[in-house]
Design an enzyme around this catalytic site. Structure first.
Site, short mmCIF file in Angstrom:
data_model
loop_
_atom_site.label_atom_id
_atom_site.label_comp_id
_atom_site.label_asym_id
_atom_site.label_seq_id
_atom_site.Cartn_x
_atom_site.Cartn_y
_atom_site.Cartn_z
N ARG A 1 -12.90 2.91 -1.33
CA ARG A 1 -12.40 3.01 0.12
C ARG A 1 -11.14 2.18 0.47
O ARG A 1 -10.67 1.94 1.29
CB ARG A 1 -13.59 2.45 0.90
CG ARG A 1 -13.98 0.99 0.40
CD ARG A 1 -15.44 0.48 0.86
NE ARG A 1 -15.63 0.79 2.33
CZ ARG A 1 -15.20 -0.53 3.30
NH1 ARG A 1 -14.52 -1.58 2.63
NH2 ARG A 1 -15.38 -0.34 4.64
N GLY B 1 -19.79 0.11 -7.64
CA GLY B 1 -19.32 1.19 -7.03
C GLY B 1 -20.33 2.52 -7.55
O GLY B 1 -20.42 3.01 -8.57
N HIS C 1 -13.42 -0.63 -5.44
CA HIS C 1 -13.32 -1.10 -4.18
C HIS C 1 -14.42 -0.05 -3.43
O HIS C 1 -14.61 0.21 -2.12
CB HIS C 1 -12.19 -1.24 -3.32
CG HIS C 1 -12.27 -2.38 -2.38
ND1 HIS C 1 -11.58 -3.53 -2.77
CD2 HIS C 1 -12.77 -2.46 -1.01
CE1 HIS C 1 -11.69 -4.58 -1.68
NE2 HIS C 1 -12.44 -3.81 -0.74
N ARG D 1 -7.10 3.91 6.00
CA ARG D 1 -8.60 4.15 6.20
C ARG D 1 -8.76 5.15 7.82
O ARG D 1 -8.88 4.49 8.68
CB ARG D 1 -9.54 2.90 6.44
CG ARG D 1 -9.55 2.26 5.03
CD ARG D 1 -10.19 0.82 5.08
NE ARG D 1 -9.95 0.30 3.99
CZ ARG D 1 -10.56 -1.17 3.55
NH1 ARG D 1 -11.37 -1.42 4.28
NH2 ARG D 1 -10.54 -1.26 2.05
N ARG E 1 -22.77 -0.90 -0.61
CA ARG E 1 -23.31 -0.09 0.71
C ARG E 1 -24.98 0.09 0.87
O ARG E 1 -25.19 -0.12 2.25
CB ARG E 1 -22.53 1.27 0.96
CG ARG E 1 -21.08 0.96 1.54
CD ARG E 1 -20.19 2.01 1.27
NE ARG E 1 -19.87 2.27 -0.23
CZ ARG E 1 -18.89 3.24 -0.59
NH1 ARG E 1 -18.49 3.70 0.14
NH2 ARG E 1 -18.73 2.67 -1.87
N LYS F 1 -11.87 -8.86 -9.87
CA LYS F 1 -12.50 -7.64 -9.31
C LYS F 1 -11.90 -6.81 -8.79
O LYS F 1 -10.77 -6.89 -8.14
CB LYS F 1 -13.32 -8.41 -8.18
CG LYS F 1 -14.00 -7.02 -7.35
CD LYS F 1 -15.04 -7.43 -6.28
CE LYS F 1 -15.92 -6.56 -5.70
NZ LYS F 1 -15.30 -5.63 -4.96
#
Ligand SMILES: Cc1cc2nc3c(=O)[nH]c(=O)nc-3n(C[C@H](O)[C@H](O)[C@H](O)COP(=O)(O)O)c2cc1C
Length: 187
Positions: free
Chosen positions: A124, A153, A121, A34, A176, A97
């Site tokens: 990310r 997603g 995910h 990341r 998000r 998941k």
């Protein structure tokens, strides 16, 4: 998790709190690279602990985000080891998941899982993963109604939800947008 007793405590607390299902994250044996978090030296703010994984704020402040993750997360995921063990310690439903292929839908059925969440995910964790909406039809086809299918997603509007339902999902989850809303409200 590397510490199975800790994992069992989490499961017991969830069950005692009335949770009906576990979502077992299967797509992060290691933390993805990341760059933005490295560049920004990402760290949770002081005072924020992670009670679910039994980490205090002080512990979190002393480790990097990546080290913190690898200190509790096992990188040797195994259907055969994890699913029967989880089944033996809880009556909650077990959902996987992070499924992106029809083969993994089949395996989840084989292991008696209650559902799968088609997820990458939020894009990310690993670059170049397919979009979840694109793999949903093949996963739903493989399921043939034998296992429940949710998706997340990039769900950003009601039309995204309609598309996901039309392509075989029973339900959508959102990540998000909720966090962005909370962040705006905090300003
Ligand atoms: C800050 C952040 C932390 C996350 N942490 C986890 C996690 O610990 N476990 C997990 O399974 N997914 C985690 N996710 C992924 C979300 O559960 C979800 O799959 C993803 O955000 C959905 O995509 P969306 O944000 O486009 O709606 C995280 C996502 C974000 C944005």
């Amino acid at each position: 998790m590397t510490d199975r007793e800790k994992e069992a405590r989490i499961v017991r607390r969830a069950e005692a709190s009335g949770c009906k299902a576990i979502f077992l994250t299967a797509d992060s044996p290691v933390l993805g690279v990341r760059y933005n978090e490295w560049r920004n030296g990402f760290q949770p703010p002081p005072g924020l602990g992670y009670p679910m994984i039994e980490k205090t704020s002080d512990q979190i402040q002393q480790e990097s985000h990546d080290d913190g993750f690898s200190s509790f997360n096992s990188d040797s995921h195994s259907w055969a080891r994890e699913i029967p063990w989880l089944r033996s310690i809880t009556k909650m439903e077990i959902w996987i998941k992070g499924v992106l292929t029809s083969e993994d839908v089949e395996t989840a059925i084989e292991y008696g899982c209650d559902g799968v969440i088609i997820s990458n995910h939020g894009g990310r964790q690993l670059d170049e993963t397919p979009a979840t909406i694109d793999v949903l039809p093949a996963c739903a086809k493989a399921a043939r109604g034998r296992i429940r299918i949710h998706i997340d997603g990039g769900i950003r509007s009601g039309t995204d939800i309609f598309k996901a339902l039309a392509l075989g999902a029973e339900c959508c989850w959102v990540g998000r947008p909720m966090l962005w809303g909370l962040a705006i409200a905090a300003i």
